[in-house]
Design an enzyme around this catalytic site. Structure first.
Site, PDB file in Angstrom:
ATOM      1  CG  ASP A 148      -5.055 -10.108   3.526  1.00 51.48           C
ATOM      2  OD1 ASP A 148      -4.662 -10.570   2.261  1.00 51.48           O
ATOM      3  OD2 ASP A 148      -4.590  -8.764   3.956  1.00 51.48           O
ATOM      4  CG  ASP A 203      -2.941  -8.351   0.813  1.00 50.75           C
ATOM      5  OD1 ASP A 203      -2.057  -8.549   1.786  1.00 50.75           O
ATOM      6  OD2 ASP A 203      -3.786  -7.581   0.864  1.00 50.75           O
ATOM      7  CG  HIS A 259      -1.816  -1.066   1.369  1.00 58.14           C
ATOM      8  ND1 HIS A 259      -2.732  -1.229   0.260  1.00 58.14           N
ATOM      9  CD2 HIS A 259      -2.206  -1.822   1.930  1.00 58.14           C
ATOM     10  CE1 HIS A 259      -3.709  -2.210   0.487  1.00 58.14           C
ATOM     11  NE2 HIS A 259      -3.292  -2.708   1.507  1.00 58.14           N
ATOM     12  CG  HIS A 302      -6.547  -5.287   1.815  1.00 64.88           C
ATOM     13  ND1 HIS A 302      -5.971  -6.197   2.839  1.00 64.88           N
ATOM     14  CD2 HIS A 302      -7.743  -4.956   2.275  1.00 64.88           C
ATOM     15  CE1 HIS A 302      -6.825  -6.191   3.837  1.00 64.88           C
ATOM     16  NE2 HIS A 302      -7.961  -5.521   3.565  1.00 64.88           N
TER      17      HIS A 302
HETATM   18 ZN   LIG Z   1      -4.226  -7.173   2.817  1.00 72.09          ZN
END
Ligand SMILES: [Zn+2]
Length: 336
Positions: free
Chosen positions: A245, A158, A123, A160
């Site tokens: 995740d 991931d 991120h 996200h």
């Molecule tokens: Zn994540």
């Protein structure tokens, strides 16, 4: 099949507070998973990143600001992202692990590498910490490889979307960024319409999946869309943003992957590049047992070993299959 495991004790000192999901115990689980899943392990300490490599992807003023912030005592860099004084050294070693992995893999010391590092990285943007990330660990290595004339595929599984990684390379035809993620979801980016810009158009592939998506759809996306696209791109290296995740037991997200699904994805990637050219970077993943079993399965899959299939698959909503059809058509059209 030998795996390099790169980690460091200072990662445990990056103290995010009592109730933060991105906690030191995650690395204990990841290391246990690597030890269980790899046939043979060479364990090394993560070195601090060289300053010129970090400055190739982050604004020097931002790097200096992170250092000052940490060493002055730390606090919250954004609502999710906290730091203490030891976070500075942890961030430098988290960003430096990949360079060592590439150097040792080039020397033929192992067949792949798993980096058990924190803080995570995908991120982090050029001048912004967010989503538990300070520096973009995978981008540091991708940029170094590209600057050396090599082609890099980044596969981000991931749950996200890796907004930081995408924006850093969206204009580059030398880095092919592929992301599997829940959508719409944090951080809000990752629409299938985002396919890269300028010279990088067609070199970003987003697979945005609805809540409830399970391993049947991930396997299908890998086989029908991602592996063919990677084979056309013909990367010299595959770097994986290996967050865990998307696992069914993860407390932060709503997808339903199981360890054998990570193994199948690793098998798919192993068909694209030869041995010694794949590096797994730990990103997210917040259920400790899920991290341990999924890291082990990833390394078993990467080695071509057999991984028992759990039941519970083939249950994704129809909307998840529609994403594959839509993105697959677009990827093939871009290729014509
Ligand atoms: Zn994540």
């Amino acid at each position: 099949m030998r795996t390099l495991l790169i980690t460091h004790d200072v990662f445990a000192e990056h103290d995010t507070g009592r109730h933060h999901p991105e906690r030191p115990a995650r690395l204990v689980a990841a290391v246990a998973g690597a030890r269980a899943g790899a046939a043979s392990l060479l364990e090394l300490e993560a070195p601090q990143v060289r300053s010129e490599l970090l400055a190739a992807v982050h604004d020097p003023a931002y790097i200096a600001a992170v250092e000052r912030f940490c060493l002055a005592g730390g606090g919250a860099l954004d609502p999710d992202t906290v730091a203490v004084p030891a976070s500075w050294e942890a961030a430098l070693r988290s960003a430096g692990a990949g360079h060592l992995a590439v150097e040792r893999l080039r020397a033929g010391e192992a067949d792949n590498a798993f980096l058990a590092v924190r803080p995570p990285g995908h991120h982090a943007e050029r001048s912004r910490a967010m989503g538990f990330c300070l520096f973009n660990n995978i981008a540091v290595v991708a940029q170094e490889l590209v600057d050396g004339g090599e082609r890099v595929a980044i596969v981000d599984w991931d749950v996200h979307h890796g907004n930081g990684t995408e924006v850093m390379f969206e204009g580059s035809p030398d880095v092919f960024y592929v992301s599997f993620h829940q959508y719409p979801f944090y951080p809000g980016t990752g629409s299938s319409a985002d396919e890269g810009v300028g010279a990088g158009a067609g070199y970003t592939l987003n697979l945005p999946f609805p809540p409830g998506t399970a391993g049947d759809v991930y396997r299908r996306a890998m086989a029908e869309v991602v592996v063919p696209a990677l084979q056309r791109f013909a990367p010299d290296w595959i770097l994986v943003s290996a967050g865990y995740d998307a696992h069914a037991d993860d407390p932060l997200a709503e997808l339903r992957l199981l360890p054998s699904d990570y193994a199948r994805m690793a098998v798919g990637l192993a068909a694209v590049v030869g041995p010694g050219r794949t590096v797994y970077f730990l990103e997210g993943g917040y259920d400790l047992a899920a991290i341990e079993s999924s890291v082990a399965a990833t390394l078993r899959g990467a080695a071509g070993g057999s991984v028992p299939d759990e039941s519970l698959r083939s249950m994704s909503p129809a909307a998840a299959h529609e994403v594959i059809e839509r993105v697959g058509h677009a990827a093939r059209r871009a290729d014509e």
